[in-house]
Design a protein around this motif. Structure first.
Motif, mmCIF file in Angstrom:
data_model
loop_
_atom_site.group_PDB
_atom_site.id
_atom_site.type_symbol
_atom_site.label_atom_id
_atom_site.label_comp_id
_atom_site.label_asym_id
_atom_site.label_seq_id
_atom_site.Cartn_x
_atom_site.Cartn_y
_atom_site.Cartn_z
ATOM 1 N N ASP A 31 0.876 -1.209 -0.043
ATOM 2 C CA ASP A 31 -0.017 0.202 -0.179
ATOM 3 C C ASP A 31 0.986 1.220 -0.172
ATOM 4 O O ASP A 31 0.443 2.191 -0.603
ATOM 5 C CB ASP A 31 -0.985 -0.081 1.096
ATOM 6 C CG ASP A 31 -0.349 -0.324 2.508
ATOM 7 O OD1 ASP A 31 0.755 -0.728 2.513
ATOM 8 O OD2 ASP A 31 -1.126 -0.411 3.410
ATOM 9 N N GLY A 32 1.980 1.375 0.466
ATOM 10 C CA GLY A 32 2.847 2.045 0.566
ATOM 11 C C GLY A 32 3.539 2.518 -0.671
ATOM 12 O O GLY A 32 3.590 3.871 -1.204
ATOM 13 N N ASN A 51 -1.526 -5.100 -0.763
ATOM 14 C CA ASN A 51 -1.680 -5.574 0.526
ATOM 15 C C ASN A 51 -1.736 -4.315 1.355
ATOM 16 O O ASN A 51 -0.968 -3.562 1.837
ATOM 17 C CB ASN A 51 -0.269 -6.406 0.901
ATOM 18 C CG ASN A 51 -0.097 -6.564 2.165
ATOM 19 O OD1 ASN A 51 -0.994 -6.771 2.990
ATOM 20 N ND2 ASN A 51 1.062 -6.933 2.759
ATOM 21 N N ASN A 61 -1.548 -3.123 4.539
ATOM 22 C CA ASN A 61 -1.533 -3.229 5.982
ATOM 23 C C ASN A 61 -1.188 -2.029 6.630
ATOM 24 O O ASN A 61 -1.011 -1.971 8.005
ATOM 25 C CB ASN A 61 -0.127 -4.070 6.224
ATOM 26 C CG ASN A 61 0.972 -3.624 5.332
ATOM 27 O OD1 ASN A 61 1.134 -2.472 5.252
ATOM 28 N ND2 ASN A 61 2.027 -4.405 5.122
ATOM 29 N N GLN A 85 0.666 0.198 6.885
ATOM 30 C CA GLN A 85 1.930 0.695 7.067
ATOM 31 C C GLN A 85 2.881 0.756 5.896
ATOM 32 O O GLN A 85 2.878 -0.174 5.091
ATOM 33 C CB GLN A 85 2.490 0.082 8.324
ATOM 34 C CG GLN A 85 1.879 0.245 9.591
ATOM 35 C CD GLN A 85 2.254 -0.625 10.715
ATOM 36 O OE1 GLN A 85 1.524 -1.431 11.288
ATOM 37 N NE2 GLN A 85 3.583 -0.350 11.152
ATOM 38 N N ARG A 86 3.962 1.397 6.137
ATOM 39 C CA ARG A 86 5.074 1.596 5.301
ATOM 40 C C ARG A 86 6.182 1.376 6.041
ATOM 41 O O ARG A 86 6.154 0.731 7.181
ATOM 42 C CB ARG A 86 4.945 2.648 4.179
ATOM 43 C CG ARG A 86 4.869 4.062 4.759
ATOM 44 C CD ARG A 86 4.843 5.112 3.741
ATOM 45 N NE ARG A 86 4.187 6.226 4.238
ATOM 46 C CZ ARG A 86 4.646 7.059 4.872
ATOM 47 N NH1 ARG A 86 5.887 6.995 5.302
ATOM 48 N NH2 ARG A 86 4.085 8.136 5.156
ATOM 49 N N VAL A 136 0.667 4.518 6.447
ATOM 50 C CA VAL A 136 0.546 5.017 4.875
ATOM 51 C C VAL A 136 -0.402 6.409 4.880
ATOM 52 O O VAL A 136 0.065 7.321 4.176
ATOM 53 C CB VAL A 136 0.154 4.068 4.047
ATOM 54 C CG1 VAL A 136 0.044 4.367 2.740
ATOM 55 C CG2 VAL A 136 1.050 2.795 4.064
ATOM 56 N N LYS A 196 0.428 -5.334 9.462
ATOM 57 C CA LYS A 196 1.741 -5.759 9.254
ATOM 58 C C LYS A 196 2.646 -6.389 10.438
ATOM 59 O O LYS A 196 2.373 -5.954 11.642
ATOM 60 C CB LYS A 196 2.229 -4.196 9.036
ATOM 61 C CG LYS A 196 3.776 -4.413 8.567
ATOM 62 C CD LYS A 196 4.264 -2.986 7.334
ATOM 63 C CE LYS A 196 5.795 -3.494 7.204
ATOM 64 N NZ LYS A 196 6.313 -2.551 5.928
HETATM 65 MG MG MG Z 1 2.286 -1.499 3.700
#
Ligand code: MG
Ligand code: TPP
Length: 890
Positions: A235-236, A263, A265, A267-268, A273, A397
């Motif tokens: 997603d990031g 995906n 989640n 977060q990056r 994100v 994540k």
């Molecule tokens: Mg991510």
């Protein structure tokens, strides 16, 4: 633009009536009729000038209602055990690698979040590379998220494809021992197909892969069947312009052979994100707007009973308004926190979870971790027709890592777990290892005849074998000999012509070749007319999945704009990254389709390596085979376009890709020899190289090829001719590209001054330099042996000064200095280009005949072979202003 007004229900009764009507239509006439009515209503609304914000995203829930989910037929418990073992081995591999000296990194949390997304694919959907009766693979092409590689290796380990020793050499690549850090076909050519870890390149390439797949099908060359292209994306990663930049092509071309799995989640690397928003909703809007079929997999099935209770829509509303930063918190802080902060805002909501413990609440699962929901989404995606599909799967994540990083901001970087962390993970996934055993973090692989392994291999057997797997076509193409380019070898007499025009003629003759004609793929980014290729429109047709639905404006003309379903030309529009990705798909077709293509991508050289450098690097990794043609090349040869057009460094950039072979020819015969040999090396000998060749738009008479020049042309340097009486002082003048012609003119000027000049054509400084460095290296390592001599040192042996002039930055020619005993003066085009006549530009950059002659005299003066006075008077005679601005800074 005004913010949409807050939605307040001013008449609940009226709302209910409208909803009841809708229910009635749905029940009696179905979804299509309901859609029709909604469209009519919204069309009516637009007449008022109102914005319709509700059309682009749907509420924050699964697109497929639980009542319409396809049922997952396999053994859920068995699959969970297998998945747990894969999770464990992936983790063990990274932690073991980092417990050894070397600090070599690796990622745990990415795969932890995507394990189910991959597993459901492997168990039910990804087709392996079993071949059809023509030997063509029918399997899917899968772009794995780069830093999820530990999970992919762990599965291969369980499948028996990789050994413990190999896992232990994860990221220890030197000497070809171990498993590559990320997907790199260069390092694991039997395994990985697509380098994806430079984020954004995977999704972009996947779109063009699917596009070229349809092109080949449409041309009747490689039947597509049910093949799919799957791209797993972070997603990031979607923040990369490359990731989303080509979505509209996929929508427009209705690439229903393409499936993205994002995906989500939340977060990056550094943190959330979209902490203050919702990435899934944002992406839904993008993809829908671009014509994709969007399937959101937000919630797992444990939420289903709560949705069933949510009559008032209160929970849905709460879900809609909660931001991702909070959602992340919920999984980091546990059930009690969720009760208080999510459900606790409203009494009615709190009552819904009265009967659930905090643990139950924590376990309310996300869609991307629920195999049933993922299965239903994939099932729907592979059966969807007429649009590409994106699955937006919500995950966690670091799933299962507990305090070691689950849903925590720093989880991306976690590469070690302490004993407590390992115990937590073991317990979470029921790994059959004792506390004692955990200390050595062993891999775990059940016995060969264990039901898990049997189940796993049976699944893959049914789906056509293991993935990932890379193979190559065994065909050696019969490429034409040099005689195919007799026109170029014999020259144009007095007629002036450019190398670009000569190239187009060569291409035209190649497409007529009976052996390879249909393999040739001409690719342009809206630049065909710039290169005089418009004749190909009518002759070959421009590929369009829709054919041509209109009468082209120029239909009566020879070069009419002809689009067609079986068109051979890929015209990708003003989109260098996309056109390059199309070239990449064609250039690796020998592997992905076991059907070799010969792609020629021609573009403005300035918008080549500089613009898409990272893709060119990936081309090297993927062992792409094909030609890149940098058109209108040369800082001073492209006149009149200016600073952002005039390329004087693409060869410097090309030199950075280790297996990119680059040439800067001046004459048509040189070009012919280079292209023919390139075809031989890439398609008859199957070398792991690709070509970059610059062609120019300056017209001049093309001479015939001198006897025996081929070898030197290919090595990068040959003696063209000698000018002067052969007595007295001598210099060597090197020229490349069109500047070779300035060099030839300079030789005449020097001859008038009693200096004999040997004129050499340099077709490739890069190739000369590579051979020189290889030779130096060999000599370094073999002091006992007779030293070898590089080609450049042989041709330019002796002390007579050497002057080099090119249309490129000086550093290009500087590369050969170490191979010469003689002094070398380099003239080149350092600095920003600008628009003017060629004459002015060559004066400005100091690469015209006068500067070349001056440099030769100056070098001779340094050897005291001419006087300084002669240099000074030559400068004045040539009209060179010693105080002219320095072009590097001007
Ligand atoms: Mg991510
Ligand atoms: C072009 C590029 N920039 C930066 C990185 C470094 N990098 C690797 S993973 C990562 C974060 C990935 O986040 P996301 O895409 O959300 O994937 P996740 O691990 O969360 O699934 C970053 C910044 C990279 N690999 N490529």
């Amino acid at each position: 633009m005004a913010e949409p007004r807050e939605q307040i229900d001013t008449s609940r009764e009226e709302t209910r009536e409208w909803l009841d009507s809708l229910e009635y239509v749905l029940e009696n006439d179905g979804v299509d009729r309901a859609n029709f009515l909604l469209e009519r209503l919204s069309a009516r609304m637009t007449k008022t000038g109102a914005r319709l914000p509700y059309t682009i995203t749907t509420p924050y829930r699964n697109t497929i209602p639980s009542s319409r989910e396809a049922f997952m037929p396999g053994d859920l418990f068995m699959e969970r055990r297998i998945r747990s073992l894969i999770r464990w081995n992936a983790l063990a591999m990274v932690v073991r690698a980092n417990n050894r000296p070397g600090d070599i990194g690796g990622h745990i949390s990415t795969f932890a979040s995507s394990a189910t997304l991959y597993d459901v694919g492997f168990n039910y959907f990804f087709r392996g590379s079993d071949a059809d009766e023509d030997g063509r693979p029918t399997g899917d092409l899968i772009y794995f998220q780069g830093h999820a590689s530990p999970g992919i290796y762990a599965r291969s380990f369980l499948e028996g494809r990789l050994t413990e020793e190999q896992l232990d050499e994860f990221r220890r690549e030197v000497g070809g021992r171990g498993l590559s850090s990320y997907p790199h076909p260069w390092l694991m050519p039997d395994y990985w197909q697509f380098p994806t870890v430079s984020m954004g390149l995977g999704p972009l390439q996947a779109i063009y892969q699917a596009h070229v797949m349809k092109y080949l099908d449409s041309r009747g060359l490689v039947p597509m069947g049910n093949r799919k292209v799957w791209a797993f994306v972070g997603d990031g990663e979607c923040d990369e312009p490359e990731s989303l930049g080509a979505l509209s092509l996929a929508g427009r071309e209705r690439l229903d052979n393409l499936i993205f799995v994002v995906n989500c989640n939340l977060q990056r690397l550094d943190g959330p994100v979209r902490g203050n928003g919702k990435i899934i909703q944002e992406l839904e809007g993008y993809f829908r707007g671009a014509g994709w079929n969007v399937i959101k997999v937000v919630w797992g099935r444990l939420w289903d009973p709560l949705f069933a209770k949510d009559d008032t829509g209160l929970m849905q509303q709460r879900m809609n308004e909660t931001v991702d930063g909070e959602y992340q918190n919920y999984k980091a802080k546990g059930g009690a926190y969720v009760r208080e902060h999510f459900f606790g805002l409203d009494k009615e909501l709190l009552e819904m979870v009265d009967n659930l413990t905090d643990d139950d609440i924590y376990r309310l699962n996300r869609g991307g971790h629920d195999p049933f929901k993922v299965y239903a989404a994939y099932h729907s995606a592979v059966h969807h027709r007429g649009e590409p599909t994106v699955i937006l799967a919500k995950t966690i994540k670091g799933y299962g890592m507990g305090d070691a990083g689950e849903s925590e901001n720093d989880t991306h970087q976690v590469k070690k777990l302490d004993l407590d962390g390992l115990k937590h993970f073991r317990d979470r996934f029921d790994i059959p290892l004792t506390d004692k055993e955990l200390e050595s973090i062993p891999y775990y692989r059940p016995r060969e005849d264990d039901p898990e392994l049997l189940y796993m291999s049976e699944r893959r057997r049914r789906l056509g074998g293991s993935i990932p797997k890379r193979g190559e076509s065994q065909e050696f193409l019969q490429v034409p000999g040099l005689d195919a380019f007799a026109t170029q070898l014999k020259g144009t007499g007095d007629r002036a012509n450019s190398t670009t025009m000569q190239f187009v003629r060569m291409l035209a003759s190649l497409v007529r070749d009976k052996n390879i004609g249909n393999r040739v793929v001409p690719i342009v980014p809206d630049e065909a007319r710039t290169f005089g290729m418009e004749g190909m429109f009518r002759q070959l047709g421009i590929y369009s999945s829709k054919g041509q639905l209109y009468e082209p404006e120029d239909s009566g003309e020879i070069a009419a704009y002809r689009e067609s379903r079986d068109g051979q030309v890929l015209e990708e529009g003003i989109n260098e990254a996309g056109a390059f990705s199309a070239w990449l798909a064609a250039a690796t077709s020998y592997s992905t389709n076991r059907f070799t293509l010969i792609p020629f991508y021609i573009f403005y050289s300035m918008f080549g390596f500089q613009r898409i450098g990272d893709l060119a690097w990936a081309a090297g990794d993927m062992q792409a085979r094909g030609f890149l043609l940098g058109g209108t090349a040369g800082r001073t040869t492209l006149n009149g376009e200016g600073l952002q057009h005039q390329d004087g460094h693409s060869h410097v950039l090309a030199s950075t890709v280790p297996n990119c072979v680059s040439y800067d020819p001046c004459y048509a015969y040189e070009l012919a020899v280079i292209v023919q040999d390139g075809m031989r090396r890439m398609f008859a000998e199957r070398e792991r190289i690709f070509y970059y060749i610059t062609v120019m738009n300056e017209n001049y008479p093309q001479p015939p090829m001198p006897e025996g020049a081929e070898e030197g042309i290919l090595k990068g340097l040959y003696r063209l001719r000698e000018v002067g009486d052969g007595k007295g002082t001598r210099v060597r003048l090197l020229g490349s590209g069109t500047v070779l012609r300035e060099v030839e003119a300079a030789a005449e000027m020097l001859a008038e001054r009693g200096v004999t000049a040997e004129v050499c054509s340099v077709t490739s400084y890069n190739e000369l330099a590579r051979e020189l460095r290889d030779t130096e290296r060999w000599n370094l390592l073999h002091p006992e042996a007779e030293p070898r001599t590089a080609h450049v040192s042989t041709v330019l042996a002796g002390d007579d000064p050497v002057v080099s002039a090119s249309d490129y930055q000086k550093s290009l020619a500087e590369q050969i200095r170490g191979g010469l005993k003689a002094p070398l003066t380099v003239l080149g085009t350092d600095g920003f280009g600008r628009s003017d006549t060629r004459e002015q530009l060559r004066n400005f950059f100091e690469v015209d005949r006068r500067f070349i002659a001056l440099a030769a005299l100056s070098a001779l003066a340094a050897q005291q072979r001419v006087s300084l006075d002669a240099v000074r008077s030559a400068r004045d005679e040539f009209g060179i202003d010693p105080e002219k601005p320095n072009p590097r800074l001007a």
